[in-house]
Design a protein around this motif. Sequence first.
Motif, PDB file in Angstrom:
ATOM      1  N   GLY A 109       0.794  -1.217   0.000  1.00 28.47           N
ATOM      2  CA  GLY A 109       0.000   0.000   0.000  1.00 28.47           C
ATOM      3  C   GLY A 109       0.826   1.266   0.000  1.00 28.47           C
ATOM      4  O   GLY A 109       0.287   2.363  -0.104  1.00 28.47           O
ATOM      5  N   PHE A 110       2.132   1.138   0.101  1.00 25.03           N
ATOM      6  CA  PHE A 110       3.029   2.287   0.007  1.00 25.03           C
ATOM      7  C   PHE A 110       3.496   2.426  -1.434  1.00 25.03           C
ATOM      8  O   PHE A 110       3.209   1.581  -2.284  1.00 25.03           O
ATOM      9  N   GLU A 111       4.229   3.490  -1.711  1.00 25.75           N
ATOM     10  CA  GLU A 111       4.862   3.654  -3.012  1.00 25.75           C
ATOM     11  C   GLU A 111       6.263   4.193  -2.810  1.00 25.75           C
ATOM     12  O   GLU A 111       6.593   4.760  -1.764  1.00 25.75           O
ATOM     13  N   LEU A 112       7.091   4.009  -3.815  1.00 24.74           N
ATOM     14  CA  LEU A 112       8.438   4.569  -3.846  1.00 24.74           C
ATOM     15  C   LEU A 112       8.409   5.711  -4.845  1.00 24.74           C
ATOM     16  O   LEU A 112       7.962   5.537  -5.972  1.00 24.74           O
ATOM     17  N   ARG A 113       8.888   6.881  -4.403  1.00 30.71           N
ATOM     18  CA  ARG A 113       8.900   8.051  -5.277  1.00 30.71           C
ATOM     19  C   ARG A 113      10.164   8.845  -4.986  1.00 30.71           C
ATOM     20  O   ARG A 113      10.749   8.737  -3.911  1.00 30.71           O
ATOM     21  N   PRO A 114      10.597   9.644  -5.947  1.00 36.08           N
ATOM     22  CA  PRO A 114      11.767  10.492  -5.680  1.00 36.08           C
ATOM     23  C   PRO A 114      11.481  11.455  -4.521  1.00 36.08           C
ATOM     24  O   PRO A 114      10.343  11.889  -4.329  1.00 36.08           O
ATOM     25  N   TRP A 115      12.505  11.761  -3.761  1.00 33.08           N
ATOM     26  CA  TRP A 115      12.383  12.766  -2.707  1.00 33.08           C
ATOM     27  C   TRP A 115      12.185  14.132  -3.351  1.00 33.08           C
ATOM     28  O   TRP A 115      12.791  14.439  -4.375  1.00 33.08           O
TER      29      TRP A 115
ATOM     30  N   PRO B 220       6.838  11.033   3.553  1.00 33.74           N
ATOM     31  CA  PRO B 220       7.721   9.864   3.619  1.00 33.74           C
ATOM     32  C   PRO B 220       7.776   9.251   5.013  1.00 33.74           C
ATOM     33  O   PRO B 220       7.768   9.975   6.013  1.00 33.74           O
ATOM     34  N   VAL B 221       7.799   7.919   5.048  1.00 37.27           N
ATOM     35  CA  VAL B 221       7.995   7.181   6.296  1.00 37.27           C
ATOM     36  C   VAL B 221       9.311   6.420   6.271  1.00 37.27           C
ATOM     37  O   VAL B 221       9.655   5.739   7.225  1.00 37.27           O
ATOM     38  N   GLY B 222      10.046   6.541   5.168  1.00 39.40           N
ATOM     39  CA  GLY B 222      11.311   5.833   5.069  1.00 39.40           C
ATOM     40  C   GLY B 222      12.048   6.174   3.791  1.00 39.40           C
ATOM     41  O   GLY B 222      11.575   6.979   2.980  1.00 39.40           O
ATOM     42  N   LEU B 223      13.181   5.551   3.655  1.00 44.01           N
ATOM     43  CA  LEU B 223      14.065   5.762   2.505  1.00 44.01           C
ATOM     44  C   LEU B 223      14.602   4.412   2.069  1.00 44.01           C
ATOM     45  O   LEU B 223      14.910   3.555   2.908  1.00 44.01           O
TER      46      LEU B 223
ATOM     47  N   TYR C  48      18.704   1.402   3.324  1.00 42.32           N
ATOM     48  CA  TYR C  48      17.333   1.689   3.723  1.00 42.32           C
ATOM     49  C   TYR C  48      17.217   2.059   5.192  1.00 42.32           C
ATOM     50  O   TYR C  48      18.088   1.730   5.990  1.00 42.32           O
ATOM     51  N   TRP C  49      16.139   2.762   5.514  1.00 37.53           N
ATOM     52  CA  TRP C  49      15.719   3.002   6.892  1.00 37.53           C
ATOM     53  C   TRP C  49      14.225   3.319   6.910  1.00 37.53           C
ATOM     54  O   TRP C  49      13.661   3.746   5.911  1.00 37.53           O
ATOM     55  N   LEU C  50      13.607   3.098   8.063  1.00 35.97           N
ATOM     56  CA  LEU C  50      12.192   3.411   8.255  1.00 35.97           C
ATOM     57  C   LEU C  50      12.013   4.211   9.539  1.00 35.97           C
ATOM     58  O   LEU C  50      12.660   3.938  10.541  1.00 35.97           O
TER      59      LEU C  50
END
Length: 194
Positions: free
Chosen positions: A27-33, A93-96, A113-115
Amino acid sequence: MTDPTAPVVPVGSMSAGVQPVLGLASGFELRPWERDDAEVLVESCLDPEVQHWNRPGYLSLDEAREKISRWRRRWEAEEAAIWAISRPDGGTPVGLIGLADIDLRSGGAEILYWLLPAGRGHGAMTDATVRISRWALDELGLHRLRITHSVGNPASCRVATKAGFPLEGTMRSALLHSDGWHDEHLHARVRGDR
């Protein structure tokens, strides 16, 4: 001297396009910062878990904005690919997660990575690690990805293992943390692994 070995991934394979937004089953997505995410980056440096295991130091708001700009430049230079883990449609964002030390010629990179607490416990990091590895190996065409983490960080070890990165070994006294030198686990995934 000319290298007779062709690059694993041709130069321009990343910089010719924009950094993709990638959906996750969790349910999350990855997007550029984005520049507007700088406050979250500043806050992440205050989280004890992120600070201990990732050693980001502390950032001012201007330093965080510059770091986000540098990530964009590193994409264009084909040196790194850093994503924010967020809820869809521009969520906070909730993480990287990202690829560092990208070497297109040799076909390798390292996943980092981190959350933050808001992202923990949902399976988002394992999901993100699987998705990034599929993008890097199957779409970009890299050959080998690695994950390294302190042996004292079992959560990171679980993420790597669940995401299909078997443990290859332990690197002794490999990384300096605030509490001293840590041995590190080395996990890796190679194109063609299940």
